[in-house]
Scaffold this motif. Structure first.
Motif, PDB file in Angstrom:
ATOM      1  N   ASN A 364      13.354  -2.338  -9.145  1.00  0.00           N
ATOM      2  CA  ASN A 364      13.216  -2.495  -7.701  1.00  0.00           C
ATOM      3  C   ASN A 364      12.801  -3.928  -7.360  1.00  0.00           C
ATOM      4  OD1 ASN A 364      13.481   0.423  -6.800  1.00  0.00           O
ATOM      5  ND2 ASN A 364      11.796   0.592  -8.291  1.00  0.00           N
ATOM      6  N   ARG A 365      13.228  -4.381  -6.186  1.00  0.00           N
ATOM      7  CA  ARG A 365      12.788  -5.660  -5.636  1.00  0.00           C
ATOM      8  C   ARG A 365      11.960  -5.353  -4.385  1.00  0.00           C
ATOM      9  NH1 ARG A 365      14.911 -11.087  -5.784  1.00  0.00           N
ATOM     10  NH2 ARG A 365      14.185 -12.313  -3.996  1.00  0.00           N
ATOM     11  N   ILE A 366      10.678  -5.692  -4.461  1.00  0.00           N
ATOM     12  CA  ILE A 366       9.753  -5.422  -3.363  1.00  0.00           C
ATOM     13  C   ILE A 366       9.316  -6.769  -2.819  1.00  0.00           C
ATOM     14  CG2 ILE A 366       7.581  -4.321  -2.720  1.00  0.00           C
ATOM     15  CD1 ILE A 366       7.967  -2.476  -5.169  1.00  0.00           C
ATOM     16  N   GLU A 367       9.793  -7.095  -1.609  1.00  0.00           N
ATOM     17  CA  GLU A 367       9.683  -8.485  -1.151  1.00  0.00           C
ATOM     18  C   GLU A 367       9.302  -8.581   0.323  1.00  0.00           C
ATOM     19  OE1 GLU A 367      12.511 -12.499  -0.806  1.00  0.00           O
ATOM     20  OE2 GLU A 367      13.279 -10.660  -1.713  1.00  0.00           O
ATOM     21  N   GLY A 368       8.318  -9.439   0.574  1.00  0.00           N
ATOM     22  CA  GLY A 368       8.010  -9.838   1.951  1.00  0.00           C
ATOM     23  C   GLY A 368       7.482  -8.740   2.833  1.00  0.00           C
ATOM     24  N   ASN A 369       6.770  -7.782   2.254  1.00  0.00           N
ATOM     25  CA  ASN A 369       6.218  -6.679   3.030  1.00  0.00           C
ATOM     26  C   ASN A 369       4.746  -6.925   3.354  1.00  0.00           C
ATOM     27  OD1 ASN A 369       8.590  -4.652   2.688  1.00  0.00           O
ATOM     28  ND2 ASN A 369       8.152  -5.346   0.602  1.00  0.00           N
ATOM     29  N   ASN A 370       4.264  -6.286   4.410  1.00  0.00           N
ATOM     30  CA  ASN A 370       2.863  -6.371   4.804  1.00  0.00           C
ATOM     31  C   ASN A 370       2.262  -4.980   4.729  1.00  0.00           C
ATOM     32  OD1 ASN A 370       0.648  -7.963   5.804  1.00  0.00           O
ATOM     33  ND2 ASN A 370       0.860  -6.812   7.716  1.00  0.00           N
ATOM     34  N   CYS A 371       1.277  -4.801   3.818  1.00  0.00           N
ATOM     35  CA  CYS A 371       0.716  -3.476   3.566  1.00  0.00           C
ATOM     36  C   CYS A 371      -0.788  -3.506   3.787  1.00  0.00           C
ATOM     37  CB  CYS A 371       1.022  -3.040   2.136  1.00  0.00           C
ATOM     38  SG  CYS A 371       2.790  -2.948   1.769  1.00  0.00           S
ATOM     39  N   THR A 372      -1.257  -2.721   4.743  1.00  0.00           N
ATOM     40  CA  THR A 372      -2.684  -2.729   5.069  1.00  0.00           C
ATOM     41  C   THR A 372      -3.191  -1.313   5.299  1.00  0.00           C
ATOM     42  OG1 THR A 372      -2.258  -2.958   7.446  1.00  0.00           O
ATOM     43  CG2 THR A 372      -2.470  -4.984   6.181  1.00  0.00           C
ATOM     44  N   GLY A 373      -4.480  -1.136   5.011  1.00  0.00           N
ATOM     45  CA  GLY A 373      -5.199   0.056   5.427  1.00  0.00           C
ATOM     46  C   GLY A 373      -4.847   1.344   4.733  1.00  0.00           C
ATOM     47  N   ALA A 374      -4.182   1.307   3.567  1.00  0.00           N
ATOM     48  CA  ALA A 374      -3.809   2.530   2.852  1.00  0.00           C
ATOM     49  C   ALA A 374      -4.761   2.768   1.677  1.00  0.00           C
ATOM     50  CB  ALA A 374      -2.373   2.423   2.365  1.00  0.00           C
ATOM     51  N   ASP A 375      -4.564   3.868   0.962  1.00  0.00           N
ATOM     52  CA  ASP A 375      -5.305   4.074  -0.282  1.00  0.00           C
ATOM     53  C   ASP A 375      -4.939   2.993  -1.308  1.00  0.00           C
ATOM     54  OD1 ASP A 375      -6.642   6.659   0.412  1.00  0.00           O
ATOM     55  OD2 ASP A 375      -4.566   7.317   0.574  1.00  0.00           O
ATOM     56  N   ARG A 376      -3.659   2.655  -1.378  1.00  0.00           N
ATOM     57  CA  ARG A 376      -3.172   1.575  -2.238  1.00  0.00           C
ATOM     58  C   ARG A 376      -2.159   0.772  -1.442  1.00  0.00           C
ATOM     59  NH1 ARG A 376      -3.313   6.160  -4.268  1.00  0.00           N
ATOM     60  NH2 ARG A 376      -1.082   6.560  -4.040  1.00  0.00           N
ATOM     61  N   GLY A 377      -2.239  -0.535  -1.538  1.00  0.00           N
ATOM     62  CA  GLY A 377      -1.296  -1.357  -0.800  1.00  0.00           C
ATOM     63  C   GLY A 377       0.104  -1.238  -1.373  1.00  0.00           C
ATOM     64  N   ILE A 378       0.291  -1.734  -2.626  1.00  0.00           N
ATOM     65  CA  ILE A 378       1.554  -1.586  -3.344  1.00  0.00           C
ATOM     66  C   ILE A 378       1.261  -0.935  -4.685  1.00  0.00           C
ATOM     67  CG2 ILE A 378       3.444  -2.813  -4.482  1.00  0.00           C
ATOM     68  CD1 ILE A 378       3.461  -4.773  -2.195  1.00  0.00           C
ATOM     69  N   ASP A 379       1.963   0.153  -4.957  1.00  0.00           N
ATOM     70  CA  ASP A 379       1.737   0.984  -6.135  1.00  0.00           C
ATOM     71  C   ASP A 379       3.048   1.039  -6.912  1.00  0.00           C
ATOM     72  OD1 ASP A 379       1.130   2.921  -7.984  1.00  0.00           O
ATOM     73  OD2 ASP A 379       0.459   4.420  -6.535  1.00  0.00           O
ATOM     74  N   VAL A 380       3.029   0.559  -8.169  1.00  0.00           N
ATOM     75  CA  VAL A 380       4.230   0.542  -9.014  1.00  0.00           C
ATOM     76  C   VAL A 380       3.909   1.241 -10.322  1.00  0.00           C
ATOM     77  CG1 VAL A 380       5.943  -0.901 -10.152  1.00  0.00           C
ATOM     78  CG2 VAL A 380       5.003  -1.597  -7.940  1.00  0.00           C
ATOM     79  N   ASP A 381       4.638   2.314 -10.645  1.00  0.00           N
ATOM     80  CA  ASP A 381       4.314   3.172 -11.770  1.00  0.00           C
ATOM     81  C   ASP A 381       4.955   2.755 -13.085  1.00  0.00           C
ATOM     82  OD1 ASP A 381       2.917   4.697  -9.946  1.00  0.00           O
ATOM     83  OD2 ASP A 381       4.486   6.223  -9.737  1.00  0.00           O
TER      84      ASP A 381
END
Length: 438
Positions: A364-381
């Motif tokens: 996957n290509r995960i690019e230019g995202n804005n992640c706030t206020g969650a349990d985990r911002g970016i989660d990659v398994d």
């Protein structure tokens, strides 16, 4: 008094002269023809009645010849008979604003029914058809009837579908409610526009393949709001509080400018190779937008859904979307996806557990995202993903990425306040692929 008489005579002569020159008094050559219109010319259509369209053992009235027909009053059904049976090609039936009403225990008979194989060019317009034991309007025929039109019809409380057609038909400006089957059910290559379907036991609007559905609403149906086959287009439609999915499509479909709110299943759910754009999915009990292989989701909003905001499978693209306050992940993908330019806010909402973005597999290509206020911002398994230029802040855990991925994370918090025209420190890296935490 004697002086007035010549004047009076003069006026009379003047008027007589004027009349004399108004035109020839000789009648034209030949017989004088009538100028009035015949009854056929005034109303060229045929009224539905026992004389013009007599019924038979299974119908109150029967149209057996091509032409244009119209009702002159309401029709009340009879047990064991269709209301109006059509057995000819090229028929237009104008209900003329009148009502076809079935009766209790009448059996599986329709209000209007095409009963001969392969009829074509049938139109039913402008009236209401309700309480029949079969369909309200059934233009499917024993074998497919094609090139049909249903317009301006209210189909209510019928024991089958409200309106049913076969292939290459048009249904427009109709309403279908309280029917035991689907509200509107059409075959291959049909167009359904400006219609509403509500409180039907089946789907609100159901179609076969290669159909177009536009400017329609589906509310309070016990099945899906909309349910389409392959290669369909659904645009400018709204699905509200249906017991299953708001909008359900098969493969190769396009869904655009639609709203799915408060449905018990997913808001919008598609097959493979579909495009979903400029749609909103809010407060649904399943996932907001759910797609499978090779789909594109862009410029959409998914918020307050009990499942994920947007859930995709292999080879999908999710771009420029806003996902907010979903109970599970904001955006969830498997492998070989592009997740780009999205805004993910407060996912894992309430008692849920979720990430802004969650990749469960590789490539996957995960690019230019804005992640706030969650349990985990970016989660990659899994290892083998490329994660670049994202920003995570205010999550319980900003990054949860296993080893073996391409990722650089920089803490971008300044060491001092910035006031006026200068201050602070550099983010910490000039690498254009850096991700930032602040």
């Amino acid at each position: 008094m004697s002086r007035m008489k010549p004047a009076t005579v003069f006026v009379g002569l003047a008027l007589s002269s004027a009349f004399a020159f108004g035109g020839p008094l000789t009648p034209p050559v030949g017989p004088v023809a009538p100028t009035h219109k015949t009854l056929t010319e005034v109303e060229p259509r045929t009224p539905i009645n026992a004389t013009n369209t007599p019924g038979d053992a299974d119908s109150l009235f029967k149209i057996t010849l091509p032409g244009s027909y119209y009702l002159t009053g309401n029709i009340t059904g009879v047990v064991g008979r269709h209301g109006i049976e059509i057995t000819a090609h090229s028929v237009t039936l104008d209900l003329n604003g009148f009502d076809l009403a079935g009766v209790p225990a009448m059996g599986a008979f329709d209000g209007v029914s095409a009963t001969v194989n392969n009829l074509s060019n049938i139109a039913v317009v402008n009236g209401s058809v309700r309480n029949w034991g079969g369909e309200g309007v059934d233009l499917g025929g024993i074998l497919p009837a094609i090139n049909c039109r249903v317009e301006g019809v209210l189909a209510r409380n019928n024991a089958g579908h409200g309106i049913s057609t076969s292939s290459y038909c048009t249904v427009s400006n109709c309403s279908a409610d309280g029917n035991t089957g689907n509200g509107i059910d059409v075959g291959l290559g049909c167009t359904v526009s400006n219609c509403s379907a509500f409180s039907n036991t089946g789907d609100g609007i159901g179609t076969s393949h290669s159909c177009t559905v536009s400017n329609c609403s589906a509310t309070f149906n016990s099945g899906n709001g909309f349910n389409t086959g392959n290669g369909c287009t659904v645009s400018n439609c709204s699905a509200y509080q249906n017991t299953s999915n708001g909008i359900l499509t098969s493969h190769g479909c396009t869904v655009s400018n639609c709203s799915a709110y408060n449905n018990t299943g997913n808001g919008i759910s598609t097959g493979s190779g579909c495009t979903v754009s400029n749609c909103s999915a809010t407060n649904n009990s399943g996932t907001g937008i759910n797609t499978v292989f090779g789909c594109t989701v862009s410029n959409c909003s998914a918020q307050f859904n009990t499942g994920h905001g947007i859930n995709t499978s292999t080879g999908c693209t999710v771009a420029d979307c806003t996902v907010r306050s979903n109970t599970l992940d904001g955006i969830r993908c498997t492998n070989a996806c592009v997740i780009r330019g999205n805004t993910c806010v407060t996912n894992g909402n309430g008692a849920g557990d979720g990430a802004g973005i969650h990749a469960t597999s590789v490539d996957n290509r995960i690019e230019g995202n804005n992640c706030t206020g969650a349990d985990r911002g970016i989660d990659v398994d899994f290892a083998g993903n490329f994660i670049t230029r994202n920003i995570c802040s205010g999550n319980t855990n900003n990054w949860d990425v296993v080893a073996g991925n391409v990722i650089l994370v920089v803490n971008a918090t300044t060491a001092a306040a910035v006031t006026g025209n200068a201050g602070g420190v550099a983010p910490g890296s000039t690498d254009p692929n850096a991700n930032f935490t602040y």
